[in-house]
Write a protein that holds these residues in place. Structure first.
Motif, PDB file in Angstrom:
ATOM      1  N   ASP A  50      37.708  22.084  -3.765  1.00 41.56           N
ATOM      2  CA  ASP A  50      36.901  21.422  -4.793  1.00 41.56           C
ATOM      3  C   ASP A  50      37.611  21.307  -6.132  1.00 41.56           C
ATOM      4  O   ASP A  50      37.025  20.867  -7.122  1.00 41.56           O
ATOM      5  CB  ASP A  50      35.561  22.160  -4.965  1.00 41.56           C
ATOM      6  CG  ASP A  50      35.745  23.597  -5.466  1.00 41.56           C
ATOM      7  OD1 ASP A  50      36.917  24.048  -5.600  1.00 41.56           O
ATOM      8  OD2 ASP A  50      34.732  24.273  -5.719  1.00 41.56           O
ATOM      9  N   GLY A  51      38.876  21.717  -6.182  1.00 39.95           N
ATOM     10  CA  GLY A  51      39.655  21.605  -7.400  1.00 39.95           C
ATOM     11  C   GLY A  51      39.631  22.835  -8.287  1.00 39.95           C
ATOM     12  O   GLY A  51      40.390  22.909  -9.259  1.00 39.95           O
ATOM     13  N   SER A  52      38.783  23.780  -7.988  1.00 38.19           N
ATOM     14  CA  SER A  52      38.741  24.997  -8.789  1.00 38.19           C
ATOM     15  C   SER A  52      39.984  25.819  -8.541  1.00 38.19           C
ATOM     16  O   SER A  52      40.608  25.747  -7.475  1.00 38.19           O
ATOM     17  CB  SER A  52      37.491  25.811  -8.461  1.00 38.19           C
ATOM     18  OG  SER A  52      37.435  26.147  -7.086  1.00 38.19           O
ATOM     19  N   VAL A  53      40.371  26.620  -9.547  1.00 40.61           N
ATOM     20  CA  VAL A  53      41.637  27.336  -9.516  1.00 40.61           C
ATOM     21  C   VAL A  53      41.400  28.839  -9.431  1.00 40.61           C
ATOM     22  O   VAL A  53      40.523  29.378 -10.127  1.00 40.61           O
ATOM     23  CB  VAL A  53      42.485  27.013 -10.776  1.00 40.61           C
ATOM     24  CG1 VAL A  53      43.761  27.837 -10.773  1.00 40.61           C
ATOM     25  CG2 VAL A  53      42.816  25.519 -10.814  1.00 40.61           C
ATOM     26  N   VAL A  54      42.163  29.473  -8.566  1.00 35.00           N
ATOM     27  CA  VAL A  54      42.137  30.939  -8.464  1.00 35.00           C
ATOM     28  C   VAL A  54      43.501  31.423  -8.939  1.00 35.00           C
ATOM     29  O   VAL A  54      44.531  31.144  -8.308  1.00 35.00           O
ATOM     30  CB  VAL A  54      41.894  31.398  -7.027  1.00 35.00           C
ATOM     31  CG1 VAL A  54      41.896  32.924  -6.966  1.00 35.00           C
ATOM     32  CG2 VAL A  54      40.572  30.846  -6.513  1.00 35.00           C
TER      33      VAL A  54
END
Length: 259
Positions: free
Chosen positions: A254-258
């Protein structure tokens, strides 16, 4: 006369030595070669060994019978291990020499894990967990349960990496075959080739610039995978990159970054 007696003594000594040598060669000749199986790895699933492993053991027994009658001291471990490892579905574990005439050989079943498709896609070379060839088959189906092996389309030079990743996935998810569907690469620039691991749940893991720090990137992807929402695991691609500072960054579908 003195010379004649010496000659007779020498002849008798030579005959005695020859007789002793012949006797010892008979006593210490290989008469028994026993092949034992160490822990049938398929027994938990099949209730016994696979038919391929049973056939491999028979092949090994037949091959090793060629050593019968030879001096036991002249049989080398390398000869034994070579005969075992060429059998396909068995691997060499150990040997034991029991004087005067017995050799015990222990073997273990090799399990199908990966399949490499031929160029025309009509056959598959089956590999074990160490990416060593076992057999060529017409279908990509595991000999124990019929489900697919992990398809591998990477250069042979990357087989050690594939094996290492498989070990990690196996520890995390019990079986790499249950977790991953395929492992392949996509060529970019020399520095940006990516390794793609397509999972059976639908998601794809991408290790960017996989020639550098691939194991650590894979561990970061697995850690993020374990903590991400289930719906994100059904499709799309998550990838891992190294930042300019050397830190690893995982981007979810979903494009979120970890970080």
């Amino acid at each position: 006369m003195k010379y004649i007696r010496k000659a007779i003594v020498l002849v008798l000594a030579a005959v005695f030595i020859a007789a002793v040598a012949i006797g010892l060669s008979v006593i210490f000749a290989v008469r028994n070669i026993n092949v034992f199986s160490a822990g049938y790895q398929s027994s938990a699933q099949n209730g016994g060994s696979s038919k391929e492993f049973s056939a491999a053991v028979e092949k090994i027994q037949s091959s090793l019978s060629s050593f019968e009658g030879k001096a036991i001291a002249g049989v080398k471990e390398a000869d034994i291990s070579s005969a075992v490892n060429s059998s396909g579905y068995a691997e060499y574990v150990s040997w034991e020499v029991i004087y005067p005439c017995t050799i015990n050989v222990t073997v273990r079943e090799r399990l199908e894990v990966f399949s490499v498709p031929s160029e025309d896609g009509k056959t598959f070379t089956v590999l074990d967990k160490d990416c060593k060839p076992m057999a060529v088959k017409a279908t990509n189906s595991n000999n124990l349960d019929g489900s697919p092996n992990v398809l591998v389309t990477v250069p042979e030079e990357d087989y050690p990496l594939v094996s290492s990743l498989a070990d990690m996935f196996g520890e995390k998810f019990l079986s790499v075959r249950a977790f991953a569907e395929s492992i392949g690469i996509q060529r970019g620039t020399v520095e940006e080739d990516s390794l793609f691991i397509r999972l059976r749940c639908g998601l794809t893991m991408e290790i960017r610039d996989y020639k550098n720090n691939a194991e650590a990137k894979a561990e970061a992807l697995v850690s993020a995978f374990e903590n991400m929402a289930d719906y994100l695991k059904l499709g799309g691609t998550m990838y891992c990159i190294s930042t300019e500072s050397g830190a690893l960054r995982v981007v979810l579908p979903d494009g979120s970054v970890v970080a």
